[in-house]
Design a protein around this motif. Structure first.
Motif, PDB file in Angstrom:
ATOM      1  N   GLY A 163      22.175 -73.908 -42.610  1.00  0.00           N
ATOM      2  CA  GLY A 163      22.602 -72.450 -42.409  1.00  0.00           C
ATOM      3  C   GLY A 163      23.477 -71.664 -43.599  1.00  0.00           C
ATOM      4  N   GLY A 164      23.835 -72.695 -44.186  1.00  0.00           N
ATOM      5  CA  GLY A 164      24.798 -72.503 -45.458  1.00  0.00           C
ATOM      6  C   GLY A 164      26.387 -72.817 -45.258  1.00  0.00           C
ATOM      7  N   TYR A 165      26.656 -73.353 -44.028  1.00  0.00           N
ATOM      8  CA  TYR A 165      28.008 -73.755 -43.975  1.00  0.00           C
ATOM      9  C   TYR A 165      28.204 -75.129 -44.355  1.00  0.00           C
ATOM     10  CZ  TYR A 165      29.714 -69.881 -41.201  1.00  0.00           C
ATOM     11  OH  TYR A 165      29.986 -68.165 -40.823  1.00  0.00           O
ATOM     12  N   GLY A 166      29.404 -75.434 -44.832  1.00  0.00           N
ATOM     13  CA  GLY A 166      29.577 -76.750 -45.300  1.00  0.00           C
ATOM     14  C   GLY A 166      29.967 -77.866 -44.213  1.00  0.00           C
ATOM     15  N   PRO A 167      29.951 -79.053 -44.557  1.00  0.00           N
ATOM     16  CA  PRO A 167      30.365 -80.027 -43.562  1.00  0.00           C
ATOM     17  C   PRO A 167      31.785 -80.102 -43.035  1.00  0.00           C
ATOM     18  CG  PRO A 167      29.717 -81.173 -45.732  1.00  0.00           C
ATOM     19  CD  PRO A 167      29.277 -79.718 -45.803  1.00  0.00           C
ATOM     20  N   ASP A 168      32.672 -79.836 -43.799  1.00  0.00           N
ATOM     21  CA  ASP A 168      33.955 -79.680 -43.589  1.00  0.00           C
ATOM     22  C   ASP A 168      34.229 -78.544 -42.712  1.00  0.00           C
ATOM     23  OD1 ASP A 168      34.627 -82.035 -45.115  1.00  0.00           O
ATOM     24  OD2 ASP A 168      35.317 -80.974 -46.658  1.00  0.00           O
ATOM     25  N   GLU A 169      33.769 -77.411 -42.984  1.00  0.00           N
ATOM     26  CA  GLU A 169      33.868 -76.183 -42.004  1.00  0.00           C
ATOM     27  C   GLU A 169      33.170 -76.492 -40.719  1.00  0.00           C
ATOM     28  OE1 GLU A 169      33.283 -72.176 -44.489  1.00  0.00           O
ATOM     29  OE2 GLU A 169      31.790 -73.652 -45.021  1.00  0.00           O
ATOM     30  N   LEU A 170      32.199 -77.173 -40.590  1.00  0.00           N
ATOM     31  CA  LEU A 170      31.723 -77.571 -39.296  1.00  0.00           C
ATOM     32  C   LEU A 170      32.503 -78.367 -38.541  1.00  0.00           C
ATOM     33  CD1 LEU A 170      27.787 -77.653 -40.313  1.00  0.00           C
ATOM     34  CD2 LEU A 170      28.958 -75.860 -39.104  1.00  0.00           C
ATOM     35  N   ARG A 171      33.069 -79.482 -39.149  1.00  0.00           N
ATOM     36  CA  ARG A 171      33.739 -80.717 -38.558  1.00  0.00           C
ATOM     37  C   ARG A 171      34.987 -79.980 -37.973  1.00  0.00           C
ATOM     38  NH1 ARG A 171      31.696 -83.684 -42.855  1.00  0.00           N
ATOM     39  NH2 ARG A 171      30.132 -85.495 -42.089  1.00  0.00           N
ATOM     40  N   GLN A 172      35.662 -79.256 -38.845  1.00  0.00           N
ATOM     41  CA  GLN A 172      36.948 -78.588 -38.343  1.00  0.00           C
ATOM     42  C   GLN A 172      36.649 -77.498 -37.383  1.00  0.00           C
ATOM     43  OE1 GLN A 172      38.226 -76.719 -42.259  1.00  0.00           O
ATOM     44  NE2 GLN A 172      38.716 -78.633 -43.152  1.00  0.00           N
ATOM     45  N   SER A 173      35.661 -76.999 -37.061  1.00  0.00           N
ATOM     46  CA  SER A 173      35.314 -76.255 -35.850  1.00  0.00           C
ATOM     47  C   SER A 173      34.663 -76.785 -34.747  1.00  0.00           C
ATOM     48  CB  SER A 173      34.243 -75.064 -36.536  1.00  0.00           C
ATOM     49  OG  SER A 173      34.675 -74.460 -37.552  1.00  0.00           O
ATOM     50  N   GLY A 174      34.917 -78.348 -34.894  1.00  0.00           N
ATOM     51  CA  GLY A 174      34.602 -78.975 -33.485  1.00  0.00           C
ATOM     52  C   GLY A 174      33.197 -79.812 -33.811  1.00  0.00           C
ATOM     53  N   ALA A 175      32.277 -79.945 -34.804  1.00  0.00           N
ATOM     54  CA  ALA A 175      31.210 -80.725 -34.899  1.00  0.00           C
ATOM     55  C   ALA A 175      31.724 -82.185 -34.820  1.00  0.00           C
ATOM     56  CB  ALA A 175      30.411 -80.349 -36.030  1.00  0.00           C
ATOM     57  N   PHE A 176      31.006 -83.023 -33.942  1.00  0.00           N
ATOM     58  CA  PHE A 176      31.259 -84.393 -34.022  1.00  0.00           C
ATOM     59  C   PHE A 176      30.295 -85.347 -35.054  1.00  0.00           C
ATOM     60  CE2 PHE A 176      28.209 -84.655 -30.831  1.00  0.00           C
ATOM     61  CZ  PHE A 176      27.726 -85.913 -30.783  1.00  0.00           C
ATOM     62  N   ARG A 177      29.101 -84.552 -35.154  1.00  0.00           N
ATOM     63  CA  ARG A 177      28.270 -84.973 -36.190  1.00  0.00           C
ATOM     64  C   ARG A 177      27.646 -83.780 -37.129  1.00  0.00           C
ATOM     65  NH1 ARG A 177      30.168 -89.169 -34.882  1.00  0.00           N
ATOM     66  NH2 ARG A 177      29.292 -91.278 -34.257  1.00  0.00           N
ATOM     67  N   VAL A 178      27.510 -84.194 -38.137  1.00  0.00           N
ATOM     68  CA  VAL A 178      26.703 -83.080 -39.066  1.00  0.00           C
ATOM     69  C   VAL A 178      25.845 -83.640 -39.624  1.00  0.00           C
ATOM     70  CG1 VAL A 178      27.002 -81.465 -41.133  1.00  0.00           C
ATOM     71  CG2 VAL A 178      28.954 -81.977 -39.454  1.00  0.00           C
ATOM     72  N   TYR A 179      24.443 -83.080 -39.662  1.00  0.00           N
ATOM     73  CA  TYR A 179      23.188 -83.497 -40.356  1.00  0.00           C
ATOM     74  C   TYR A 179      22.749 -82.345 -41.323  1.00  0.00           C
ATOM     75  CZ  TYR A 179      23.578 -86.938 -36.719  1.00  0.00           C
ATOM     76  OH  TYR A 179      24.038 -87.817 -35.692  1.00  0.00           O
ATOM     77  N   ASP A 180      21.870 -82.586 -42.129  1.00  0.00           N
ATOM     78  CA  ASP A 180      21.263 -81.689 -43.269  1.00  0.00           C
ATOM     79  C   ASP A 180      20.344 -80.555 -42.544  1.00  0.00           C
ATOM     80  OD1 ASP A 180      22.217 -83.259 -45.227  1.00  0.00           O
ATOM     81  OD2 ASP A 180      20.350 -84.294 -45.711  1.00  0.00           O
TER      82      ASP A 180
END
Length: 224
Positions: free
Chosen positions: A191-208
């Motif tokens: 969706g265009g958000y970066g991995p750090d943004e997603l993790r800082q918002s609560g994601a415990f895993r990030v995938y492409d």
């Protein structure tokens, strides 16, 4: 005993590649009201409900907001988005991921901040059968993301405790909503958000994208 996971999916940017069509549709709607706004500001709010989206955007630039104007913007956005229906496609692996979960007997549902007037375009491109799938739209809850109402309603449709849910989304608003209802958040970069943004918002895993998630589905509790 073991905890049986359920998967709750955002729609735009997660299961369908539609974020930029939404950005352009909102840009068209704002232009129709004589409101000048850079597209990057619009993108940062995609994933919220339309009402909260317009409230925040217009507040940022100091424009007075009326309920009538917000409704005109929403309708203009929906009309513009529907004109782009032929451009909306699922990202790699989206259909395969849903098919795999169904075949594995792992329940899943879709929870979108979009109203059915725009969500119908996306669901059609994804090939979702509304007679069989559990889908919750903005029309059916009091508040949309970043409030957790959509995910709570989706978990209820599956008769599952929200604490057993894996929330899959592409925006910080999805992750914030997941945290608020005590679900586990999985972020996608589609969706265009970066991995750090997603993790800082609560994601415990990030995938492409969904294809990457499917390849590593066992990392987030997706097992047969």
């Amino acid at each position: 005993m073991r905890i049986e996971s359920v998967f709750l999916f955002d729609l735009d940017g997660t299961l369908v590649d539609s974020v930029y069509q939404h950005v352009l549709a909102w840009k068209h709607a704002l232009d129709s009201e004589g409101i000048e706004l850079s597209v990057w500001r619009i993108h940062r709010k995609i994933g919220m409900s339309g009402g909260l989206f317009t409230n925040q955007l217009l507040r940022e630039i100091g424009i007075e907001i009326s309920a009538e104007r917000i409704d005109r913007l929403r309708r203009a956005h929906a009309a513009s988005y529907q004109q782009q229906a032929s451009q909306v496609r699922p990202p790699p692996g989206a259909r395969d991921l849903l098919r795999w979960l169904s075949e594995a007997g792992i329940p899943w549902a879709i929870a979108t901040s979009g109203r059915m007037e725009t969500a119908a375009v996306n669901l059609a491109s994804l090939g979702v059968d509304l007679e069989r799938a559990s889908v919750v739209t903005r029309d059916q809850v009091k508040y949309a993301k970043p409030d957790p109402d959509l995910f709570l309603a989706a978990a209820a449709r599956l008769n599952a405790p929200i604490e057993t849910a894996i929330v899959v989304g592409d925006s910080v608003w999805d992750m914030l909503a997941a945290v608020r209802c005590r679900a586990l958040g999985v972020g996608l970069l589609s969706g265009g958000y970066g991995p750090d943004e997603l993790r800082q918002s609560g994601a415990f895993r990030v995938y492409d994208d969904p294809a990457d998630l499917l390849r590593r589905i066992d990392e987030v509790g997706g097992r047969r």
